[in-house]
Write a protein that holds these residues in place. Structure first.
Motif, PDB file in Angstrom:
ATOM      1  N   ALA A  75       0.820  -1.251   0.250  1.00 27.29           N
ATOM      2  CA  ALA A  75      -0.279   0.040   0.344  1.00 27.29           C
ATOM      3  C   ALA A  75       0.960   1.349   0.399  1.00 27.29           C
ATOM      4  N   ARG A  76       2.055   1.871   0.402  1.00 28.39           N
ATOM      5  CA  ARG A  76       2.272   2.607   0.849  1.00 28.39           C
ATOM      6  C   ARG A  76       3.281   3.351  -0.770  1.00 28.39           C
ATOM      7  N   PRO A  77       3.392   2.720  -1.663  1.00 25.37           N
ATOM      8  CA  PRO A  77       3.741   3.113  -2.611  1.00 25.37           C
ATOM      9  C   PRO A  77       2.367   3.952  -3.142  1.00 25.37           C
ATOM     10  N   GLN A  78       0.894   3.704  -2.795  1.00 30.21           N
ATOM     11  CA  GLN A  78       0.188   4.455  -3.135  1.00 30.21           C
ATOM     12  C   GLN A  78       0.232   5.276  -1.943  1.00 30.21           C
ATOM     13  N   MET A 164     -12.936  10.997   4.091  1.00 28.87           N
ATOM     14  CA  MET A 164     -13.258  10.883   2.663  1.00 28.87           C
ATOM     15  C   MET A 164     -12.870   9.324   3.499  1.00 28.87           C
ATOM     16  N   ASP A 165     -13.393   8.791   2.417  1.00 24.86           N
ATOM     17  CA  ASP A 165     -13.043   7.422   2.414  1.00 24.86           C
ATOM     18  C   ASP A 165     -13.073   5.949   2.175  1.00 24.86           C
ATOM     19  N   ALA A 166     -12.652   5.512   1.804  1.00 23.41           N
ATOM     20  CA  ALA A 166     -13.221   4.486   0.860  1.00 23.41           C
ATOM     21  C   ALA A 166     -12.507   2.560   1.400  1.00 23.41           C
ATOM     22  N   PRO A 167     -13.501   1.594   1.311  1.00 20.88           N
ATOM     23  CA  PRO A 167     -13.093   0.307   1.986  1.00 20.88           C
ATOM     24  C   PRO A 167     -12.089  -0.711   0.713  1.00 20.88           C
ATOM     25  N   ILE A 168     -11.110  -1.138   1.441  1.00 22.49           N
ATOM     26  CA  ILE A 168     -10.152  -1.913   0.967  1.00 22.49           C
ATOM     27  C   ILE A 168     -10.527  -3.497   1.199  1.00 22.49           C
ATOM     28  N   TRP A 169     -10.124  -3.885  -0.253  1.00 23.47           N
ATOM     29  CA  TRP A 169     -10.676  -5.601   0.052  1.00 23.47           C
ATOM     30  C   TRP A 169      -9.651  -6.185  -0.141  1.00 23.47           C
ATOM     31  N   GLY A 170      -9.774  -7.730   1.255  1.00 26.75           N
ATOM     32  CA  GLY A 170      -8.418  -8.524   0.447  1.00 26.75           C
ATOM     33  C   GLY A 170      -8.856  -9.177  -0.700  1.00 26.75           C
ATOM     34  N   PRO A 171      -8.062 -10.144  -0.789  1.00 24.17           N
ATOM     35  CA  PRO A 171      -8.179 -10.991  -2.072  1.00 24.17           C
ATOM     36  C   PRO A 171      -8.562 -12.574  -1.878  1.00 24.17           C
ATOM     37  N   ASP A 172      -9.258 -12.531  -0.392  1.00 20.15           N
ATOM     38  CA  ASP A 172     -10.236 -13.488   0.118  1.00 20.15           C
ATOM     39  C   ASP A 172     -11.622 -13.295   0.201  1.00 20.15           C
ATOM     40  N   GLY A 173     -12.011 -11.613  -0.342  1.00 23.37           N
ATOM     41  CA  GLY A 173     -13.136 -11.525  -0.340  1.00 23.37           C
ATOM     42  C   GLY A 173     -13.213 -10.589   1.087  1.00 23.37           C
ATOM     43  N   ARG A 174     -12.559 -10.729   2.352  1.00 22.82           N
ATOM     44  CA  ARG A 174     -13.304  -9.839   3.591  1.00 22.82           C
ATOM     45  C   ARG A 174     -12.754  -8.397   3.098  1.00 22.82           C
ATOM     46  N   LEU A 175     -13.267  -7.740   4.268  1.00 24.80           N
ATOM     47  CA  LEU A 175     -12.657  -6.452   4.578  1.00 24.80           C
ATOM     48  C   LEU A 175     -11.129  -6.086   5.115  1.00 24.80           C
ATOM     49  N   ILE A 176     -10.327  -5.441   4.452  1.00 24.58           N
ATOM     50  CA  ILE A 176      -8.903  -5.685   5.212  1.00 24.58           C
ATOM     51  C   ILE A 176      -8.294  -3.877   6.033  1.00 24.58           C
ATOM     52  N   ALA A 177      -9.061  -3.082   5.223  1.00 23.66           N
ATOM     53  CA  ALA A 177      -9.150  -1.557   5.730  1.00 23.66           C
ATOM     54  C   ALA A 177     -10.221  -1.039   5.110  1.00 23.66           C
ATOM     55  N   ALA A 178      -9.353   0.303   5.920  1.00 20.97           N
ATOM     56  CA  ALA A 178     -10.347   1.450   5.259  1.00 20.97           C
ATOM     57  C   ALA A 178      -8.869   2.907   5.104  1.00 20.97           C
ATOM     58  N   LEU A 179      -9.597   3.445   3.362  1.00 22.51           N
ATOM     59  CA  LEU A 179      -8.059   4.415   2.949  1.00 22.51           C
ATOM     60  C   LEU A 179      -8.650   5.557   3.815  1.00 22.51           C
ATOM     61  N   GLN A 199     -10.641  10.391  -5.861  1.00 23.35           N
ATOM     62  CA  GLN A 199      -9.296   9.917  -6.589  1.00 23.35           C
ATOM     63  C   GLN A 199      -9.075   9.088  -4.830  1.00 23.35           C
ATOM     64  N   VAL A 200      -9.618   8.897  -3.675  1.00 18.67           N
ATOM     65  CA  VAL A 200      -9.323   8.144  -2.302  1.00 18.67           C
ATOM     66  C   VAL A 200      -9.949   6.483  -2.736  1.00 18.67           C
ATOM     67  N   ALA A 201     -11.193   6.651  -3.948  1.00 18.28           N
ATOM     68  CA  ALA A 201     -11.145   5.272  -4.212  1.00 18.28           C
ATOM     69  C   ALA A 201     -10.271   4.459  -5.204  1.00 18.28           C
ATOM     70  N   HIS A 202      -9.908   5.883  -5.770  1.00 22.22           N
ATOM     71  CA  HIS A 202      -9.173   4.575  -6.576  1.00 22.22           C
ATOM     72  C   HIS A 202      -7.639   4.664  -6.462  1.00 22.22           C
ATOM     73  N   SER A 203      -7.366   5.170  -5.418  1.00 25.49           N
ATOM     74  CA  SER A 203      -6.515   4.494  -4.483  1.00 25.49           C
ATOM     75  C   SER A 203      -6.177   3.803  -3.751  1.00 25.49           C
ATOM     76  N   ALA A 204      -7.985   3.222  -3.665  1.00 23.09           N
ATOM     77  CA  ALA A 204      -8.439   2.113  -2.679  1.00 23.09           C
ATOM     78  C   ALA A 204      -8.012   0.965  -3.672  1.00 23.09           C
ATOM     79  N   ARG A 205      -8.768   1.193  -4.954  1.00 25.29           N
ATOM     80  CA  ARG A 205      -9.135   0.556  -5.910  1.00 25.29           C
ATOM     81  C   ARG A 205      -7.594  -0.210  -6.069  1.00 25.29           C
ATOM     82  N   ALA A 206      -6.802   0.488  -6.207  1.00 23.60           N
ATOM     83  CA  ALA A 206      -5.259   0.450  -6.796  1.00 23.60           C
ATOM     84  C   ALA A 206      -4.788  -0.280  -5.789  1.00 23.60           C
TER      85      ALA A 206
END
Length: 333
Positions: A75-78, A164-179, A199-206
């Motif tokens: 996540a750090r580069p994003q 302004m917040d967006a969720p980040i979902w893990g590869p197992d389909g579970r919620l892993i973080a909030a940006l 922009q927050v949503a775009h970065s979360a998806r990235a």
């Protein structure tokens, strides 16, 4: 007989009274009112009282960071890139775990004291259970992108913030973080917040896509599209045997796969269906094979190595995808 006038509830003027009034109805008609009601009824919070600032000890925080160190590294580069965009506007950037604990933050030196006073700092708990309605906590509680603008917060003491917040979902389909990107500036309008939120949503998806890719080393990651669906960002991990072994949350929802947890491996062709028309998945796979062949200047063996499959497997895929071998351009190698 004196005239009897109907009694009406006067509109609340104080923030805490407005929150309490909107929270009284069990059938809160808006998402914001529902969050206020959760904060008051479920979590027992009082909007008139200052929130209890809960901060983890350094050891507790270190343990949480250690559990998520691979994700944080991805996540750090994003985070750095997003902060460069929002830093000039006087914003603070936070990354939390799924419980709302701040693990990473970015803030300019000139704004650090302000956000430290607000409690927007590493180790702080911004769950809805502790802070009531707020960007981080409500995003995690509802699993969706949210913007909580100033007096939409539950606590009166938090109404100077826009989050302004967006969720980040893990590869197992579970919620892993909030940006989260938060602002304490009075001149930040809802229109500006909408631009930041996008922009927050775009970065979360990235971040989500990057973590999905590193979670399946050796697999090919296919960007797919479900038949009849226009949902973007569907990612499928396919192993060397053409088995789909992973799918991100969007793909799980689009294809009706397991909602959470490990994906049961199944043939990629069975997963996406076969008919007379080429599916979006097959188009993407065909394009990937053709690109690999082009980069290898037609050398099938080199293309197979680049794709991480055997030459015989690649030939089978070429046949299935209708990529005919052109003796003048392709080499067996």
């Amino acid at each position: 007989m004196p005239e009897t006038r109907p009694t009406t509830t006067p509109p609340a003027t104080r923030h805490e009274d407005r929150v309490a009034q909107a929270s009284q109805s069990p059938g809160a008609v808006t998402r914001l009112a529902a969050s206020w009601r959760r904060s008051m009824v479920k979590h027992g919070l009082d909007p008139a009282r200052p929130p209890v600032q809960h901060r983890l000890t350094e050891r507790e925080l270190a343990l949480r960071i250690e559990r998520m160190d691979r994700f944080i590294a991805v996540a750090r580069p994003q985070l750095d890139q997003l902060f460069q965009l929002v830093c000039p506007t006087g914003c603070n950037l936070l990354l939390t775990d799924p419980e709302g604990i701040v693990l990473e933050h970015r803030v300019s030196e000139g704004d650090a004291a302000t956000f430290r006073d607000w409690g927007l700092w590493r180790g702080m708990d911004w769950s809805e259970e502790v802070q009531g309605t707020n960007g981080i906590g409500t995003c995690l509680a509802e699993g969706r992108q949210v913007t909580i603008h100033r007096d939409e917060h539950f606590y009166a003491s938090n109404t100077g913030l826009s989050c302004m917040d967006a969720p980040i979902w893990g590869p197992d389909g579970r919620l892993i973080a909030a940006l989260d990107v938060s602002s304490a500036r009075a001149d930040h309008t809802e229109r500006l917040n909408a631009l930041i939120a996008a922009q927050v949503a775009h970065s979360a998806r990235a971040i989500e896509a990057a973590f999905f890719r590193v979670s399946f080393p050796g697999a090919r990651i296919i960007t797919a599209q479900a038949p009849g669906s226009d949902e973007a960002g569907l990612l499928i991990a396919v192993d060397k045997d053409d088995l789909a072994i992973g799918a991100n949350r969007a793909a799980r929802r689009a294809f009706g796969l397991e909602k959470e947890g490990q994906l049961r491996p199944r043939p990629a062709s069975d997963l996406l269906g076969r008919d007379d028309d080429t599916t979006g998945f097959e188009k993407a796979e065909r394009a990937a094979v053709i690109r690999a062949l082009a980069r290898a200047e037609g050398n099938v063996s080199a293309a197979a190595r680049a794709l991480g499959v055997g030459r015989a497997t690649l030939y089978r895929r070429m046949q299935r995808l209708g990529i005919s071998e052109n003796p003048g351009r392709l080499s067996r190698g």
